[in-house]
Design an enzyme around this catalytic site. Sequence first.
Site, PDB file in Angstrom:
ATOM      1  N   ASP A 169      34.658 -48.339  51.317  1.00  0.00           N
ATOM      2  CA  ASP A 169      34.479 -48.800  49.931  1.00  0.00           C
ATOM      3  C   ASP A 169      35.698 -48.608  49.009  1.00  0.00           C
ATOM      4  OD1 ASP A 169      32.011 -49.080  51.104  1.00  0.00           O
ATOM      5  OD2 ASP A 169      30.900 -47.965  49.588  1.00  0.00           O
ATOM      6  N   ASP A 190      30.680 -52.074  49.540  1.00  0.00           N
ATOM      7  CA  ASP A 190      29.395 -52.106  48.886  1.00  0.00           C
ATOM      8  C   ASP A 190      29.265 -53.519  48.323  1.00  0.00           C
ATOM      9  OD1 ASP A 190      27.427 -50.120  48.574  1.00  0.00           O
ATOM     10  OD2 ASP A 190      28.004 -49.665  46.516  1.00  0.00           O
ATOM     11  N   HIS A 202      26.347 -55.526  46.612  1.00  0.00           N
ATOM     12  CA  HIS A 202      24.958 -55.506  46.151  1.00  0.00           C
ATOM     13  C   HIS A 202      24.514 -56.809  45.476  1.00  0.00           C
ATOM     14  CE1 HIS A 202      24.666 -51.257  46.977  1.00  0.00           C
ATOM     15  NE2 HIS A 202      25.470 -50.869  46.005  1.00  0.00           N
ATOM     16  N   HIS A 246      27.443 -51.821  39.799  1.00  0.00           N
ATOM     17  CA  HIS A 246      28.720 -51.692  40.521  1.00  0.00           C
ATOM     18  C   HIS A 246      28.670 -52.604  41.746  1.00  0.00           C
ATOM     19  CE1 HIS A 246      26.109 -48.858  42.690  1.00  0.00           C
ATOM     20  NE2 HIS A 246      26.816 -49.186  43.754  1.00  0.00           N
ATOM     21  N   LYS A 262      27.813 -54.044  53.147  1.00  0.00           N
ATOM     22  CA  LYS A 262      26.606 -53.201  53.239  1.00  0.00           C
ATOM     23  C   LYS A 262      25.978 -53.109  51.861  1.00  0.00           C
ATOM     24  CE  LYS A 262      29.156 -48.976  52.331  1.00  0.00           C
ATOM     25  NZ  LYS A 262      28.500 -48.716  51.029  1.00  0.00           N
ATOM     26  N   CYS A 298      28.891 -42.471  50.261  1.00  0.00           N
ATOM     27  CA  CYS A 298      29.102 -43.394  51.383  1.00  0.00           C
ATOM     28  C   CYS A 298      29.977 -42.819  52.483  1.00  0.00           C
ATOM     29  CB  CYS A 298      29.641 -44.715  50.855  1.00  0.00           C
ATOM     30  SG  CYS A 298      28.392 -45.548  49.830  1.00  0.00           S
TER      31      CYS A 298
HETATM   32  C1  VGL Z   1      28.531 -45.390  46.588  1.00  0.00           C
HETATM   33  C2  VGL Z   1      27.063 -44.752  44.942  1.00  0.00           C
HETATM   34  C3  VGL Z   1      26.463 -45.991  44.976  1.00  0.00           C
HETATM   35  C4  VGL Z   1      29.707 -45.030  47.465  1.00  0.00           C
HETATM   36  C5  VGL Z   1      27.938 -46.629  46.643  1.00  0.00           C
HETATM   37  O1  VGL Z   1      30.467 -45.947  47.857  1.00  0.00           O
HETATM   38  O2  VGL Z   1      29.882 -43.832  47.765  1.00  0.00           O
HETATM   39  N1  VGL Z   1      28.074 -44.461  45.752  1.00  0.00           N
HETATM   40  N2  VGL Z   1      26.901 -46.912  45.831  1.00  0.00           N
HETATM   41 ZN    ZN Z   2      26.304 -48.921  45.719  1.00  0.00          ZN
END
Ligand code: VGL
Ligand code: ZN
Length: 192
Positions: A14, A52, A54, A71, A96, A135
């Site tokens: 990420d 990430d 979403h 995010h 993901k 993550c």
């Molecule tokens: C993450 C919080 C929400 C991460 C992803 O990449 O660690 N943290 N979504």
């Molecule tokens: Zn996330």
Amino acid sequence: MRAISASDALIVVDPQNDFLPGGSLAVPGGNRIFEPINRIMPLFSYVVATRDWHPRNHAYFQANGGPWPWHCLARTHGAQFSPLLHDEQIDDVISKGTDPKTDGYSGFAATDLAEKLRNHGIRRVFVTGLATDYCVRATALDARDAGFEVVVLDDAIAGIDVTPGDVRRALDEMRARGVQFAESKELSETRV
Ligand code: VGL
Ligand code: ZN
């Protein structure tokens, strides 16, 4: 020193704008990951980055009753990889967090990451990226469960620490589950 061979993969978790300074869920000091990651990428024959990715109706957004601010909405600027990342060295990108109902923290959750690693003959993964307590933790633990040897690179991760001590606890938990830790400077090319 740890000699890197063709059965080693680098996983970059990420490295996205929203998790970096100026982003909507910025990880404190997150930009520290890029110097080591960019430096070691050339040692690896297989480099995977997770992202990430979403949908707006993701249950983990505050607007939908979850814990997180908006995010990494799929296809937005915040979900793009940071311009600080040398992304031409990435062989595969794993999206993901696309299922609205599950957290999607792990790069292995509902993805073909384990299969891709096996198809490349990978036995050991080096895990870097964001965020240590979410993550990175979930990805490292799932890599262990999938049967890989796992090394997390201390200087190439950064955590959120929503509750102080979260990062410490995540590191302890990973260690207890057989995850190893190393510094990026310990990696070297295999010499024959
Ligand atoms: C993450 C919080 C929400 C991460 C992803 O990449 O660690 N943290 N979504
Ligand atoms: Zn996330």
